[in-house]
Design a protein around this motif. Structure first.
Motif, PDB file in Angstrom:
ATOM      1  N   CYS A   1     -38.182 -50.581 -35.466  1.00 32.79           N
ATOM      2  CA  CYS A   1     -38.000 -51.831 -36.481  1.00 32.79           C
ATOM      3  C   CYS A   1     -36.820 -52.774 -35.880  1.00 32.79           C
ATOM      4  O   CYS A   1     -35.890 -52.183 -35.335  1.00 32.79           O
TER       5      CYS A   1
ATOM      6  N   GLU B   1     -37.970 -41.794 -37.860  1.00 34.66           N
ATOM      7  CA  GLU B   1     -38.246 -42.360 -36.517  1.00 34.66           C
ATOM      8  C   GLU B   1     -39.318 -41.739 -35.810  1.00 34.66           C
ATOM      9  O   GLU B   1     -40.082 -42.542 -35.260  1.00 34.66           O
TER      10      GLU B   1
ATOM     11  N   ARG C   1     -41.740 -54.205 -37.934  1.00 35.12           N
ATOM     12  CA  ARG C   1     -41.717 -52.877 -37.881  1.00 35.12           C
ATOM     13  C   ARG C   1     -43.265 -52.449 -37.445  1.00 35.12           C
ATOM     14  O   ARG C   1     -44.070 -53.306 -37.811  1.00 35.12           O
TER      15      ARG C   1
ATOM     16  N   ILE D   1     -33.764 -47.224 -39.076  1.00 38.36           N
ATOM     17  CA  ILE D   1     -34.777 -46.625 -39.644  1.00 38.36           C
ATOM     18  C   ILE D   1     -34.242 -45.194 -40.318  1.00 38.36           C
ATOM     19  O   ILE D   1     -33.524 -44.570 -39.823  1.00 38.36           O
TER      20      ILE D   1
ATOM     21  N   PHE E   1     -39.593 -46.975 -45.527  1.00 37.47           N
ATOM     22  CA  PHE E   1     -39.598 -47.547 -44.428  1.00 37.47           C
ATOM     23  C   PHE E   1     -40.773 -48.442 -44.374  1.00 37.47           C
ATOM     24  O   PHE E   1     -40.577 -49.746 -44.018  1.00 37.47           O
TER      25      PHE E   1
END
Length: 241
Positions: free
Chosen positions: A46, A29, A56, A24, A229
């Protein structure tokens, strides 16, 4: 409110698959916000394995103000099965919205019969979770099946019916993945690559959570979280133009 759902997903994933952590981007995170009535913490995880190229999920805990659990499971590009989508949101325990679906990559009838029709039996078991709500941000005919769970409901339904349905939807998804035939033709694989990229682009451009993340964690962080992400294969509109 949704921690049991997160814990069950992790239990299933680690029991069934040889997971490896998927990186990540730094700073995404986890984060804590002091804005609003209650401090909000966002945490994300993830993973990947040979069958699933990206798993995720994210949890936002803002105490009584908000509890949100969001997750997306992307199959390997060698499978044409749908993407698994989870989105459970509660605000003050009064506004509770749940979305759970096998999100189809294609709309043609052959694909629908092969991968979506089998959801009907589960879908029909839970009328309290299948309300006919309008979609404000999305086209219900794009990346949603007609057998999704979609409802505004109450905590007791979430803890009972939804949790049971969630387990059954996951179980069916694992079974579908287990039975799926691997694609061999590079053209077929590239078709899946493009379909999953299109899914990310569509989702990033319409995801209403972007505003929620901005309100808690600021616009810059929210944009990074969305494009680096959540939907990393999407291109920001400013970049695309």
């Amino acid at each position: 409110m949704y921690k049991p759902f997160l814990d069950y997903l992790e239990q299933e994933l680690f029991a069934r698959f040889d997971l490896q952590r998927r990186p990540i981007p730094k700073g995404l995170e986890s984060r804590v916000s002091e804005r609003g009535k209650n401090p909000a913490t966002v945490s994300s995880w993830c993973y990947q394995c040979s069958q699933l190229r990206k798993i995720r999920y994210t949890y936002i805990d803002a105490g009584e103000s908000a509890q949100i659990f969001n997750g997306v499971i992307y199959p390997s590009h060698k499978y044409e099965i749908p993407i698994m989508g989870i989105d459970f949101l509660s605000f003050g325990k009064v506004k509770n919205l749940i979305v759970l679906d096998f999100q189809p990559l294609f709309r043609d009838e052959v694909y629908q019969q092969k991968y979506i029709k089998q959801l009907k039996v589960l879908h029909d078991k839970y009328p309290d979770l299948t309300q006919k709500l309008g979609m404000k941000f999305y086209d219900s005919n794009q990346y949603f099946s007609k057998y999704l769970l979609f409802a505004k409901t109450e905590p007791r339904i979430i803890a009972t019916q939804l949790f049971t349905a969630y387990k059954e939807y996951l179980s069916l998804y694992w079974k579908m993945l287990e039975q799926a035939q691997q694609l061999a033709d590079p053209k077929d694989i590239q078709r899946i690559v493009q379909a999953q990229k299109d899914y990310d682009q569509y989702s990033a451009e319409r995801d209403p959570a972007s505003g929620l993340f901005s309100s808690y964690f600021g616009h810059d962080w929210s944009e990074r979280f969305l494009y680096e992400f959540l939907f990393e294969d999407a291109v920001p509109l400013s970049t695309a133009s």
